[in-house]
Write a protein that holds these residues in place. Sequence first.
Motif, short mmCIF file in Angstrom:
data_model
loop_
_atom_site.label_atom_id
_atom_site.label_comp_id
_atom_site.label_asym_id
_atom_site.label_seq_id
_atom_site.Cartn_x
_atom_site.Cartn_y
_atom_site.Cartn_z
N ASP A 1 -5.82 3.34 0.23
CA ASP A 1 -5.89 1.98 -0.32
C ASP A 1 -7.18 1.74 -1.10
N GLY B 1 0.04 -0.93 3.80
CA GLY B 1 1.10 0.02 3.51
C GLY B 1 2.04 0.15 4.68
N ARG B 2 2.64 1.31 4.83
CA ARG B 2 3.63 1.50 5.89
C ARG B 2 3.46 2.86 6.55
N VAL B 3 3.98 2.94 7.76
CA VAL B 3 3.98 4.19 8.51
C VAL B 3 5.41 4.55 8.86
N GLY C 1 0.82 -1.20 0.00
CA GLY C 1 0.00 0.00 0.00
C GLY C 1 0.85 1.25 0.00
N LYS C 2 0.23 2.34 0.38
CA LYS C 2 0.88 3.64 0.36
C LYS C 2 1.69 3.88 1.63
N THR C 3 2.24 5.10 1.75
CA THR C 3 3.10 5.45 2.88
C THR C 3 2.59 6.71 3.58
N VAL C 4 2.41 6.61 4.88
CA VAL C 4 2.02 7.74 5.70
C VAL C 4 3.15 8.04 6.67
N LEU D 1 -2.11 -3.51 8.35
CA LEU D 1 -1.92 -2.23 7.66
C LEU D 1 -1.71 -2.42 6.16
N LEU E 1 -4.22 5.32 5.57
CA LEU E 1 -3.78 4.18 4.76
C LEU E 1 -4.97 3.50 4.09
#
Length: 365
Positions: A357, A89-91, A31-34, A87, A353
């Motif tokens: 997503d 993605g990543r944090v 996924g995306k990154t926050v 999750l 996220l």
Amino acid sequence: MQQKLVHHGIQCTTGYAKTGVLGVIEGERQGKTVALRADIDALPIQENNDHDFVSKVNGTMHACGHDAHTAMLLGAGILLNKVQQKLPGRVLLVFQPAEENSPVGGAIPMIQDGVFDRYQPDVIFGQHVWPDLPVGEIGIRSGPIMGNSDLFKVRIKGAGGHASMPHQTTDAIIVANSIIMNLQTIVSRNVNPLDSAVLSIGKIEGGSRHNVIAETVTFEGTVRTYRSEVKEEVKKRLISIVEGGAESLKASAEIEYLDGYPATVNTPEWAERIRTTAHQLLGSSSTLEIEPSLGGEDFGRFLLRYPGAFFWLGTALPNNEKQKPLHHSQFQIDERSLSLGVEMMAQAAIDTLFQLDEGKSEYDK
């Protein structure tokens, strides 16, 4: 901090802007990154509190709540790591030094040192303790929430001499006084009344003895604005008034104008994300409309590069008489706010996220 991250199984790297730390919580789903950011530095202020956790470093204290920011981001990271497998993605946990070191700051040095080389944030959030809001309230707005913060230094050079013979001198104190008074006309006569601007002189030094006309005087101040056009107009007028004022009184002036932090401008979509998350956690009355502040914040430099939002966490003490403002030697927060700040950061990351997503948050499913 680094030891705490490692202890809780959170991978981290160090050395960004010398003392900055990056923690990474990798979800099991792609996924995306926050990114979540906390500033970690203190101020050159002698603490004057009597609680059991006063600063142990003489002449230095966390008078702006950065110790609370650090603790809350660490807590949010621990919570997020516990649900890491869910999750999408990543944090990124961004512990940033030198926020108080305007105009250089720590945001740009961290970026230059590669803090986001491996993972570019799709969204970034930051929070700040706010003593003007009660515990349980969040300050958030779209657009500017904090201002441009520039600083300037001026050195006036006259001609010294005996105080009884001023006609043989050029009194640098008189010149500086005239210039400082005229600088106050910039906001009142050159800035549109519908715009915001502040010009304040915070330091002045000159003279050595009661019977000696001062040859040099230095003074320092700050300019605060929201709009870049206003900032440039104030800067232009300041330089003109200083140079012209010195010349008219047969003195000379050296000006050092330092462009500081840009305005902290929230991305509307992610400001609304914070508002929605706060409503879910704290209730619909938790995000009353707020006015922005002309205080400066290095987080604005992150927002120039990545979409996101900066919000204020209510930390006012129950007893208003004991509440001191930010940067005060007796500044304190109501520690009931710490757990709320942890929850806000962690939940905002999760909600974002899921929104990235699937186009919606976990709450909206």
